[in-house]
Design an enzyme around this catalytic site. Sequence first.
Site, PDB file in Angstrom:
ATOM      1  CG  HIS A  65     -50.722  17.858 -72.367  1.00  0.00           C
ATOM      2  ND1 HIS A  65     -49.980  18.751 -72.064  1.00  0.00           N
ATOM      3  CD2 HIS A  65     -50.678  16.588 -71.222  1.00  0.00           C
ATOM      4  CE1 HIS A  65     -49.593  18.555 -70.827  1.00  0.00           C
ATOM      5  NE2 HIS A  65     -49.760  17.090 -70.750  1.00  0.00           N
ATOM      6  CG  HIS A  67     -51.211  14.633 -69.055  1.00  0.00           C
ATOM      7  ND1 HIS A  67     -50.558  14.500 -69.486  1.00  0.00           N
ATOM      8  CD2 HIS A  67     -52.278  13.154 -68.797  1.00  0.00           C
ATOM      9  CE1 HIS A  67     -50.537  13.039 -70.009  1.00  0.00           C
ATOM     10  NE2 HIS A  67     -51.559  12.583 -69.942  1.00  0.00           N
ATOM     11  CG  ASP A  69     -50.581  18.193 -64.992  1.00  0.00           C
ATOM     12  OD1 ASP A  69     -50.848  17.648 -65.516  1.00  0.00           O
ATOM     13  OD2 ASP A  69     -49.072  18.741 -64.776  1.00  0.00           O
ATOM     14  CG  HIS A  70     -50.537  21.187 -68.411  1.00  0.00           C
ATOM     15  ND1 HIS A  70     -49.844  22.320 -68.867  1.00  0.00           N
ATOM     16  CD2 HIS A  70     -50.140  19.610 -68.484  1.00  0.00           C
ATOM     17  CE1 HIS A  70     -49.044  21.722 -68.395  1.00  0.00           C
ATOM     18  NE2 HIS A  70     -48.653  20.095 -67.771  1.00  0.00           N
ATOM     19  CG  HIS A 145     -47.055  14.948 -73.022  1.00  0.00           C
ATOM     20  ND1 HIS A 145     -46.170  14.631 -71.591  1.00  0.00           N
ATOM     21  CD2 HIS A 145     -47.991  15.618 -71.994  1.00  0.00           C
ATOM     22  CE1 HIS A 145     -46.871  14.200 -70.690  1.00  0.00           C
ATOM     23  NE2 HIS A 145     -48.054  14.951 -71.010  1.00  0.00           N
ATOM     24  CG  ASP A 213     -46.364  18.168 -69.369  1.00  0.00           C
ATOM     25  OD1 ASP A 213     -46.020  19.120 -68.806  1.00  0.00           O
ATOM     26  OD2 ASP A 213     -47.397  17.440 -68.893  1.00  0.00           O
ATOM     27  CG  HIS A 271     -44.357  20.210 -65.849  1.00  0.00           C
ATOM     28  ND1 HIS A 271     -43.628  18.626 -65.540  1.00  0.00           N
ATOM     29  CD2 HIS A 271     -45.898  19.825 -66.041  1.00  0.00           C
ATOM     30  CE1 HIS A 271     -45.133  17.841 -65.623  1.00  0.00           C
ATOM     31  NE2 HIS A 271     -46.263  19.067 -66.146  1.00  0.00           N
TER      32      HIS A 271
HETATM   33 ZN   LIG Z   1     -48.299  15.695 -69.303  1.00  0.00          ZN
END
Ligand SMILES: [Zn+2]
Length: 310
Positions: A65, A67, A69-70, A145, A213, A271
Amino acid sequence: MTLRRFEVTTLGTGAALPARGRFPTAQLVNVHEGLYLVDCGEGTQERLREQGINFLRIGRILISHLHGDHYLGLMGLISSMHLMGRTTPLHVHGPAPLKEIIDVQLRASSTWLRYPLHVHVTAPESGRVVFADERVTVTALALKHRIVCTGFVFTESPALRSLRRETLPLIPHFKRQAVKQGEDLVLPDGTRYPNIDLTLDPPPQRRYAYCSDTAYEPALAPFIQGVELLYHEATFTEQLRARATETMHSTAAQAARLALEASVGRLLLGHFSSRYKSADELLAEALPIFPNTLLSTEGATYLVDQRSIV
Ligand SMILES: [Zn+2]
């Protein structure tokens, strides 16, 4: 019988905010010596370097996805592959806006990649095939999510049947591959030996499930039933369950409950919120529910193995 390599190396275990000693999410999955990168947070290149991984061996990158941090390490990696002289195609799978994000950055820096870059949109429906090659088939998991987010199930390709030792003198060398593939043996004099009398079943296909997530989502259970290894995010402890619900993340106990419901072999937690200096308290909440739980450790490699080896 020696099993073919199928393993997961953790490159990052952090959540959205930086934490000392933790990198954001990324994993390297090795299936039969094919390398697949799953998520690509900042710093993934450094972690790959630490592991001695040649970036050019990575053929596919899966982004769960958008976001940061990914996936904020993705452009750097794409760019490094270019600078390193890559010429073989790279496939990137992710949510719909990913292609536009990549294109605008390449355009703004007037970069013309030396290698073909194929960006594919992942259909966020559980069970849908993301891609299949000679080593593995990867299917999607519809995670729960705040934005569209998919997990991935890696199913290794079936192994060949193995020849029964006592039948080896009977089978001419040039016929062995065909027999391993399941054909009956027919000798020049017309004698036919059914395949089942000559071979043993191959080991079962192993599976690895990656749940990026997500809030606790029991609807995932049928799609990850019995996988040898399940990675599941565990951002919070039960004390912050309301925060988990609000941000659509899971507690370690919820991850363990899903592992139990899906009868998986082993559960790998990751995570971790930066508020936890040590992830031990997350592990402590998961273990009573699902004893075969491990904390994901950066730089460690986990085998996707038969249950007996757990
Ligand atoms: Zn996320």
